[in-house]
Design an enzyme around this catalytic site. Sequence first.
Site, PDB file in Angstrom:
ATOM      1  N   GLU A 115      43.471 -25.142 -14.912  1.00 38.34           N
ATOM      2  CA  GLU A 115      42.832 -25.911 -15.762  1.00 38.34           C
ATOM      3  C   GLU A 115      42.313 -24.364 -16.615  1.00 38.34           C
ATOM      4  OE1 GLU A 115      41.584 -29.948 -16.197  1.00 38.34           O
ATOM      5  OE2 GLU A 115      40.334 -28.667 -15.221  1.00 38.34           O
ATOM      6  N   CYS A 128      38.640 -19.162 -21.862  1.00 35.43           N
ATOM      7  CA  CYS A 128      37.869 -19.376 -20.321  1.00 35.43           C
ATOM      8  C   CYS A 128      38.577 -19.437 -19.111  1.00 35.43           C
ATOM      9  CB  CYS A 128      36.351 -20.712 -20.033  1.00 35.43           C
ATOM     10  SG  CYS A 128      35.747 -20.603 -18.475  1.00 35.43           S
ATOM     11  N   CYS A 135      37.885 -23.503  -5.893  1.00 37.12           N
ATOM     12  CA  CYS A 135      36.927 -22.593  -5.299  1.00 37.12           C
ATOM     13  C   CYS A 135      36.140 -23.463  -3.721  1.00 37.12           C
ATOM     14  CB  CYS A 135      35.954 -22.771  -6.135  1.00 37.12           C
ATOM     15  SG  CYS A 135      35.020 -21.042  -5.824  1.00 37.12           S
ATOM     16  N   CYS A 139      29.747 -25.068  -4.750  1.00 38.62           N
ATOM     17  CA  CYS A 139      28.648 -24.859  -5.453  1.00 38.62           C
ATOM     18  C   CYS A 139      27.909 -26.950  -6.056  1.00 38.62           C
ATOM     19  CB  CYS A 139      28.004 -24.548  -7.004  1.00 38.62           C
ATOM     20  SG  CYS A 139      28.287 -22.212  -6.550  1.00 38.62           S
ATOM     21  N   CYS A 142      29.009 -28.232  -8.704  1.00 38.36           N
ATOM     22  CA  CYS A 142      30.472 -27.823  -9.244  1.00 38.36           C
ATOM     23  C   CYS A 142      31.042 -28.853  -9.750  1.00 38.36           C
ATOM     24  CB  CYS A 142      30.097 -26.275  -9.547  1.00 38.36           C
ATOM     25  SG  CYS A 142      31.421 -25.746 -10.447  1.00 38.36           S
ATOM     26  N   GLY A 207      37.052 -21.597 -10.368  1.00 38.26           N
ATOM     27  CA  GLY A 207      37.160 -20.397  -8.660  1.00 38.26           C
ATOM     28  C   GLY A 207      36.295 -19.056  -8.818  1.00 38.26           C
ATOM     29  N   SER A 239      32.574 -13.620 -14.538  1.00 38.34           N
ATOM     30  CA  SER A 239      31.276 -14.373 -13.917  1.00 38.34           C
ATOM     31  C   SER A 239      31.616 -14.639 -12.250  1.00 38.34           C
ATOM     32  CB  SER A 239      31.188 -15.878 -14.421  1.00 38.34           C
ATOM     33  OG  SER A 239      29.849 -16.533 -13.797  1.00 38.34           O
ATOM     34  N   SER A 261      25.831 -15.578 -12.099  1.00 41.76           N
ATOM     35  CA  SER A 261      25.129 -17.412 -11.587  1.00 41.76           C
ATOM     36  C   SER A 261      23.944 -17.338 -10.691  1.00 41.76           C
ATOM     37  CB  SER A 261      26.075 -17.709 -11.228  1.00 41.76           C
ATOM     38  OG  SER A 261      27.379 -18.028 -11.782  1.00 41.76           O
ATOM     39  N   LEU A 262      22.705 -17.380 -11.344  1.00 43.66           N
ATOM     40  CA  LEU A 262      21.682 -17.127 -10.128  1.00 43.66           C
ATOM     41  C   LEU A 262      21.237 -18.494  -9.962  1.00 43.66           C
ATOM     42  CD1 LEU A 262      19.544 -15.497  -9.415  1.00 43.66           C
ATOM     43  CD2 LEU A 262      18.512 -15.193 -10.898  1.00 43.66           C
ATOM     44  N   HIS A 263      20.788 -19.100 -11.431  1.00 44.95           N
ATOM     45  CA  HIS A 263      20.957 -20.534 -11.340  1.00 44.95           C
ATOM     46  C   HIS A 263      19.018 -21.411  -9.861  1.00 44.95           C
ATOM     47  CE1 HIS A 263      24.239 -21.633 -13.218  1.00 44.95           C
ATOM     48  NE2 HIS A 263      25.495 -21.093 -12.014  1.00 44.95           N
ATOM     49  N   CYS A 383      31.002 -26.587 -19.117  1.00 43.47           N
ATOM     50  CA  CYS A 383      31.258 -24.958 -17.445  1.00 43.47           C
ATOM     51  C   CYS A 383      31.061 -26.479 -16.361  1.00 43.47           C
ATOM     52  CB  CYS A 383      29.701 -24.582 -17.292  1.00 43.47           C
ATOM     53  SG  CYS A 383      29.872 -23.636 -19.255  1.00 43.47           S
TER      54      CYS A 383
END
Length: 410
Positions: A115, A128, A135, A139, A142, A207, A239, A261-263, A383
């Site tokens: 996509e 995007c 992927c 995570c 996600c 991905g 990213s 992407s720390l999160h 996202c």
Amino acid sequence: MQIPGHIDPVTTGTVPLRGGNRIDLVGLTREGIRAALQEAGLDAKAAKLRAKQIWHWIYHRGVTEFDAMTDIAKTMRPWLTERFIVGRPTVVTAQVSNDGTRKWLLAAADGQEYEMVFIPDADRGTLCVSSQVGCTLNCRFCHTGTMRLVRNLGAGEIVGQVLLARDALGEWPKGTMAGGAEDEEDDAGHYTADGRMLTNIVMMGMGEPLYNFDEVKGALKIVMDGDGLALSKRRITLSTSGVVPMMARAGEEIGVNLAVSLHAVSKEIRDEIVPLNRKYGIEELLAACAAYPGANNARRITFEYVMLKDKNDSDADARELVRLLKQYRLPAKVNLIPFNPWPGAPYECSPPERVRAFSNLIFEAGISAPIRTPRGRDIMAACGQLKSAATKPTRAELDRIAEEKQAALG
Ligand code: SAH
Ligand code: SF4
């Protein structure tokens, strides 16, 4: 110790060819096009000249038919058509959100689907772009990470998304080649904030781009090439979830803006929600950020932080985030992403007042921490909501996955 979770790149399949026996020129370097032409029988000098012309038609003008390449001899055009194509991904579905966000489901030549999303804003338009089908990284918040089958996209499939977006937005320069395209006023070949809709690219689709480094690099080099799409590296952001060993190369060899992407700020929580953390921990990741070539106060690194209710959203988390960013002296800005739900997701979004309080604490410490407005949620384009139905694997693919898993277990 055996690391639970699937954190190493296990991909299936190879990038397929579009156009049967014909070679798809999209995604090749200029030199690659020259070599392909020479291989097909042109002499060195002719191949070089034609490669330059074809490059300009593909990336500056958006032409897909050799017949339309009017500065190439009429007799040569059928010769090219027999041997080469200028491919585009197949559009399976195109949707428009009630906020104007657009999402396309695309199919590769082998039927694998991925996509891309276009997000229009008052002063910019952001595409995007996906780097993989699925992927491998899982995570926990996600949707893409729940896809079991993964294949790297080729450079042509990545740059193909940008070409297709420009087709859909009707943004190729008009005018003829007569008198030389370079002389035409509306034909400067540069994206601008005014006039053009597609001004920015983020490698934030499906991905992990740093698990597909070479193809992502090849695609972005084409996107940045001055005689073509000519998008500035300052308008492109890559990213990563934290593939530490590839970060320096990304800075040196691609040079685009970095988002990480720390999160989470503790090992315990980041291990849980971003399993790659078990391999490359927070300290190692932040040290790699501090060493990222090209990062400075004018070009800050974006730290993405998804807001998960009662998981990573306390005042103490915000203070620890500030402490870590200061400890590593990072030229940083924080991007707070309200969690976007998907069917079966194990988390909830933090309440809006919690997100605001978290943001305020970071701002008060002198670090910018805007809250990202969710876009395209109604069409599952926000996202972390991207997912396509992965094609059923063949027996041979299943056997290979099983072997790889066995090998990973040692
Ligand atoms: N694989 C890369 C880039 C793609 S995702 C990466 O992880 O960085 C772009 C951003 O969306 C990442 O910060 C990702 O962690 C975040 N994201 C993933 N799922 C999300 C969700 N459900 N809600 C909000 N953000 C999400
Ligand atoms: Fe992959 Fe990024 Fe999703 Fe993690 S957040 S599973 S790295 S796409």
